[in-house]
Design a protein around this motif. Sequence first.
Motif, short mmCIF file in Angstrom:
data_model
loop_
_atom_site.label_atom_id
_atom_site.label_comp_id
_atom_site.label_asym_id
_atom_site.label_seq_id
_atom_site.Cartn_x
_atom_site.Cartn_y
_atom_site.Cartn_z
N TYR A 57 31.63 36.02 36.91
CA TYR A 57 32.54 35.35 37.25
C TYR A 57 33.57 36.17 38.06
CZ TYR A 57 35.55 36.14 33.29
OH TYR A 57 36.27 36.62 32.54
N ILE A 58 33.81 37.33 37.35
CA ILE A 58 34.98 38.26 37.70
C ILE A 58 34.70 38.72 39.19
CG2 ILE A 58 35.99 40.54 37.26
CD1 ILE A 58 35.02 40.34 34.27
N LEU A 59 33.54 38.98 39.61
CA LEU A 59 33.35 39.56 40.73
C LEU A 59 33.82 38.33 41.95
CD1 LEU A 59 30.21 41.37 40.44
CD2 LEU A 59 32.46 42.44 41.04
N GLN A 60 33.85 37.14 41.66
CA GLN A 60 34.14 35.93 42.38
C GLN A 60 35.47 35.52 42.40
OE1 GLN A 60 31.40 35.00 44.04
NE2 GLN A 60 30.22 36.53 42.69
N MET A 61 36.11 36.10 41.56
CA MET A 61 37.69 36.02 41.37
C MET A 61 38.49 36.19 42.80
SD MET A 61 38.45 37.33 37.69
CE MET A 61 40.16 36.97 37.62
N ASP A 62 39.45 35.56 43.29
CA ASP A 62 40.16 35.73 44.53
C ASP A 62 41.14 36.90 44.18
OD1 ASP A 62 41.85 35.66 46.66
OD2 ASP A 62 42.56 33.65 46.39
N PHE A 63 40.48 38.27 44.58
CA PHE A 63 41.24 39.38 44.32
C PHE A 63 42.26 39.72 45.29
CE2 PHE A 63 37.44 40.41 41.98
CZ PHE A 63 38.18 40.93 40.83
N PHE A 64 42.58 38.98 46.57
CA PHE A 64 43.63 39.07 47.41
C PHE A 64 44.76 38.28 46.91
CE2 PHE A 64 40.38 39.43 50.75
CZ PHE A 64 40.66 40.51 51.40
N LYS A 65 44.53 37.20 46.23
CA LYS A 65 45.89 36.68 45.61
C LYS A 65 46.05 37.52 44.31
CE LYS A 65 47.63 32.56 43.39
NZ LYS A 65 48.79 32.81 43.15
N ILE A 66 45.34 37.83 43.36
CA ILE A 66 45.63 38.68 42.54
C ILE A 66 46.53 40.00 42.72
CG2 ILE A 66 44.86 40.17 40.47
CD1 ILE A 66 42.48 38.13 40.45
N VAL A 67 46.06 40.64 43.75
CA VAL A 67 46.76 41.92 44.15
C VAL A 67 47.98 41.57 44.87
CG1 VAL A 67 46.54 44.01 45.77
CG2 VAL A 67 44.83 43.17 44.42
N SER A 68 48.22 40.49 45.52
CA SER A 68 49.37 40.20 46.27
C SER A 68 50.40 39.86 45.30
CB SER A 68 49.26 39.00 47.40
OG SER A 68 48.85 37.86 46.66
N ASP A 69 49.91 39.04 44.02
CA ASP A 69 51.12 38.76 43.02
C ASP A 69 51.58 39.89 42.42
OD1 ASP A 69 50.58 35.93 43.83
OD2 ASP A 69 49.18 35.87 41.96
N ASN A 70 50.65 41.05 42.01
CA ASN A 70 51.25 41.97 40.95
C ASN A 70 50.69 43.33 41.44
OD1 ASN A 70 48.69 41.53 40.04
ND2 ASN A 70 49.34 41.15 37.99
N GLY A 71 50.17 43.44 42.56
CA GLY A 71 49.65 44.85 42.78
C GLY A 71 48.38 45.37 42.39
N PHE A 72 47.72 44.94 41.32
CA PHE A 72 46.71 45.55 40.74
C PHE A 72 46.15 44.55 39.69
CE2 PHE A 72 49.83 46.43 37.70
CZ PHE A 72 49.24 46.41 36.43
N TYR A 73 44.84 44.81 39.40
CA TYR A 73 44.35 44.10 38.49
C TYR A 73 43.19 44.86 37.86
CZ TYR A 73 41.88 40.22 36.42
OH TYR A 73 41.14 39.10 35.54
N ASN A 74 43.24 44.86 36.43
CA ASN A 74 42.45 45.84 35.36
C ASN A 74 41.72 44.70 34.63
OD1 ASN A 74 41.66 47.66 33.76
ND2 ASN A 74 43.53 47.96 32.86
N PHE A 75 40.56 44.96 34.50
CA PHE A 75 39.71 43.96 33.53
C PHE A 75 38.57 44.91 32.99
CE2 PHE A 75 37.98 43.81 37.83
CZ PHE A 75 36.68 44.00 37.58
N GLN A 76 37.90 44.50 32.08
CA GLN A 76 36.74 44.80 31.24
C GLN A 76 35.59 44.00 31.38
OE1 GLN A 76 37.90 45.93 27.09
NE2 GLN A 76 39.49 47.34 27.62
N HIS A 77 34.46 44.53 31.47
CA HIS A 77 33.13 43.60 31.56
C HIS A 77 32.17 44.46 30.82
CE1 HIS A 77 31.19 46.15 34.77
NE2 HIS A 77 32.60 46.18 35.15
N ARG A 78 31.18 43.57 30.46
CA ARG A 78 30.01 44.26 29.91
C ARG A 78 29.00 44.57 30.89
NH1 ARG A 78 29.34 38.88 26.08
NH2 ARG A 78 30.29 38.23 28.13
N ILE A 79 28.15 45.50 30.65
CA ILE A 79 27.20 46.18 31.67
C ILE A 79 25.75 45.74 31.17
CG2 ILE A 79 28.72 47.69 32.65
CD1 ILE A 79 27.24 49.85 31.32
N ILE A 80 24.93 45.87 32.03
CA ILE A 80 23.41 45.57 31.60
C ILE A 80 22.73 46.98 31.88
CG2 ILE A 80 21.16 44.68 32.21
CD1 ILE A 80 22.85 42.06 32.99
#
Length: 80
Positions: A57-80
């Motif tokens: 779901y992280i890849l489907q988030m609206d990153f344009f809004k996130i970045v415009s709100d505070n300039g960056f976005y940091n998250f963790q995710h599990r890998i396969i």
Amino acid sequence: TLLNAQALAELGYWRRNLDAKNIFWSQQMFKIFEIEPADFNGSMSQMESFFHPDDRYILQMDFFKIVSDNGFYNFQHRII
């Protein structure tokens, strides 16, 4: 340097071009996922295949809004 630190820590990074929707991987990412750079096409669908299904779901988030709100976005995710 950052590249040396990533290699020592065995950490990689990736970044996403929001306009073109392509993905860039650091050299360490290829080592982590044990694939050759030529086998990575930088597409969102390929990137999604490396995410744990519950974290895609992280890849489907609206990153344009996130970045415009505070300039960056940091998250963790599990890998396969």
